[in-house]
Design an enzyme around this catalytic site. Structure first.
Site, PDB file in Angstrom:
ATOM      1  N   GLY A  15      39.274  49.761  49.469  1.00  0.00           N
ATOM      2  CA  GLY A  15      38.538  49.700  50.384  1.00  0.00           C
ATOM      3  C   GLY A  15      38.497  51.426  50.829  1.00  0.00           C
ATOM      4  N   GLU A  45      48.229  44.985  50.707  1.00  0.00           N
ATOM      5  CA  GLU A  45      48.136  45.306  51.981  1.00  0.00           C
ATOM      6  C   GLU A  45      49.589  44.507  52.555  1.00  0.00           C
ATOM      7  OE1 GLU A  45      44.188  43.775  52.472  1.00  0.00           O
ATOM      8  OE2 GLU A  45      43.621  45.756  51.720  1.00  0.00           O
ATOM      9  N   ASN A  64      38.549  38.416  47.045  1.00  0.00           N
ATOM     10  CA  ASN A  64      39.758  38.510  48.149  1.00  0.00           C
ATOM     11  C   ASN A  64      38.982  38.714  49.465  1.00  0.00           C
ATOM     12  OD1 ASN A  64      42.011  38.782  49.778  1.00  0.00           O
ATOM     13  ND2 ASN A  64      42.735  40.902  49.052  1.00  0.00           N
ATOM     14  N   GLU A 115      46.057  47.252  41.005  1.00  0.00           N
ATOM     15  CA  GLU A 115      45.239  47.872  42.092  1.00  0.00           C
ATOM     16  C   GLU A 115      45.821  49.072  42.617  1.00  0.00           C
ATOM     17  OE1 GLU A 115      42.764  44.327  44.331  1.00  0.00           O
ATOM     18  OE2 GLU A 115      44.447  44.530  45.070  1.00  0.00           O
ATOM     19  N   LYS A 157      40.305  38.488  52.481  1.00  0.00           N
ATOM     20  CA  LYS A 157      41.136  39.310  53.628  1.00  0.00           C
ATOM     21  C   LYS A 157      40.948  38.748  54.777  1.00  0.00           C
ATOM     22  CE  LYS A 157      40.878  43.503  50.682  1.00  0.00           C
ATOM     23  NZ  LYS A 157      41.159  44.908  50.536  1.00  0.00           N
ATOM     24  N   HIS A 187      50.105  41.476  47.217  1.00  0.00           N
ATOM     25  CA  HIS A 187      48.723  42.434  47.701  1.00  0.00           C
ATOM     26  C   HIS A 187      49.221  43.630  48.235  1.00  0.00           C
ATOM     27  CE1 HIS A 187      44.999  43.976  49.097  1.00  0.00           C
ATOM     28  NE2 HIS A 187      44.587  43.644  48.202  1.00  0.00           N
TER      29      HIS A 187
HETATM   30  P1  PGA Z   1      38.133  46.268  47.747  1.00  0.00           P
HETATM   31  O1  PGA Z   1      39.768  45.746  47.985  1.00  0.00           O
HETATM   32  O2  PGA Z   1      37.475  45.907  46.865  1.00  0.00           O
HETATM   33  O3  PGA Z   1      37.589  46.162  49.342  1.00  0.00           O
HETATM   34  O4  PGA Z   1      38.611  47.703  47.457  1.00  0.00           O
HETATM   35  C1  PGA Z   1      40.067  45.287  47.008  1.00  0.00           C
HETATM   36  C2  PGA Z   1      41.481  44.642  47.105  1.00  0.00           C
HETATM   37  O5  PGA Z   1      42.097  44.668  48.084  1.00  0.00           O
HETATM   38  O6  PGA Z   1      41.905  43.357  46.520  1.00  0.00           O
END
Ligand code: PGA
Length: 253
Positions: free
Chosen positions: A175, A99, A9, A169, A11, A97
């Site tokens: 992150g 976010e 992903n 997740e 982003k 997701h």
């Molecule tokens: P990350 O993100 O690997 O940077 O923690 C994972 C995601 O949000 O799919």
């Protein structure tokens, strides 16, 4: 047997040049494995989807979108339909997701509509579920994950359900560099498979892939993948470096 699935992903990152370069490097680096042993997909920003899909069209890697809208067309300024995503070469789409749930404030119901519309439009949705840190601390992890599953998959027949991948997740692991331990991941994945078995029967639940996401890196991918109910990984930050992402793909087989 569930085939391992590694998804990247991206982003809100990359530009037109770096997106194509990254996609090509990943496709070339994973070409052998992606042909049979592991499903690989990359999720660039909308505006680079077509260029990325073209760049990797001769490889066995797939391309997906980070979001979709549920209406097929019309006066919905800024939105993108499942048919548009198919048209530019997408196979998969992320729905819900964290976010989008927590930053953009998408509701559980909206996520459910997106999953259904994605399947209706011939895409394979990856439904993302997972709890916030205070929800975990309050012992509400299963309650939150159950709500995300119930609302995200609302009204889906077993036949449609076979198009779905689930991604667990935990929001506190995304992150942050704070990965869930393999045991923490396995516990929730097992809970998810149990829920799927109750809702759709044991056989279907055994087929559906459940990915883990949240600070996955080349050095923790193997032990996460070693868990019985972890069928793949949804990778954010580490999917932006071709070498790291290819190492994670290698760790999955
Ligand atoms: P990350 O993100 O690997 O940077 O923690 C994972 C995601 O949000 O799919």
């Amino acid at each position: 047997m569930r085939k391992p699935f590694i998804a990247g992903n991206w982003k809100e990152n990359t530009d037109s040049q770096s997106s194509v370069a990254l996609a090509k490097a990943v496709a070339a680096g994973s070409a052998e494995l992606a042909r049979e042993r592991v499903s690989v997909a990359m999720f660039p920003p909308f505006v680079y989807l077509q260029a990325v899909a073209r760049a990797v069209s001769s490889f066995a890697v797939a391309v997906g979108a980070q979001d979709v809208y549920f209406e097929p067309k019309g006066a919905f300024t800024g939105e993108i339909s499942p048919a548009m995503l198919k048209d530019v070469g997408c196979t998969y789409v992320l729905c819900g997701h964290s976010e989008r749930r927590h930053v953009i404030k998408e509701s559980d119901e909206l996520v459910g509509k997106k999953v259904a519309a994605a399947i209706g439009g011939g895409l394979l949705p990856i439904l993302c579920v997972g709890e916030l840190l205070d929800e975990r601390d309050a012992g509400k992890t299963e309650q939150v994950v159950e709500r995300h599953l119930r609302t995200g998959l609302a009204g889906l027949s077993a036949e449609k359900m076979s198009a779905v991948t689930i991604a667990y997740e935990p929001v506190w692991a995304i992150g942050t560099g704070r990965t869930a331990t393999p045991q923490q991941a396995q516990e929730v994945h097992q809970f998810i498979r149990g829920w799927l078995a109750k809702a759709y029967g044991r056989n279907l639940a055994q087929e559906i892939r459940v990915l883990y996401g949240g600070s996955v890196k080349p050095d923790n991918a193997k032990e996460l993948m070693a868990q019985e109910d972890v069928d793949g990984l949804l990778v954010g930050g580490a999917s932006l470096k071709a070498d790291d992402f290819v190492s994670i793909i290698r760790a999955a087989v």
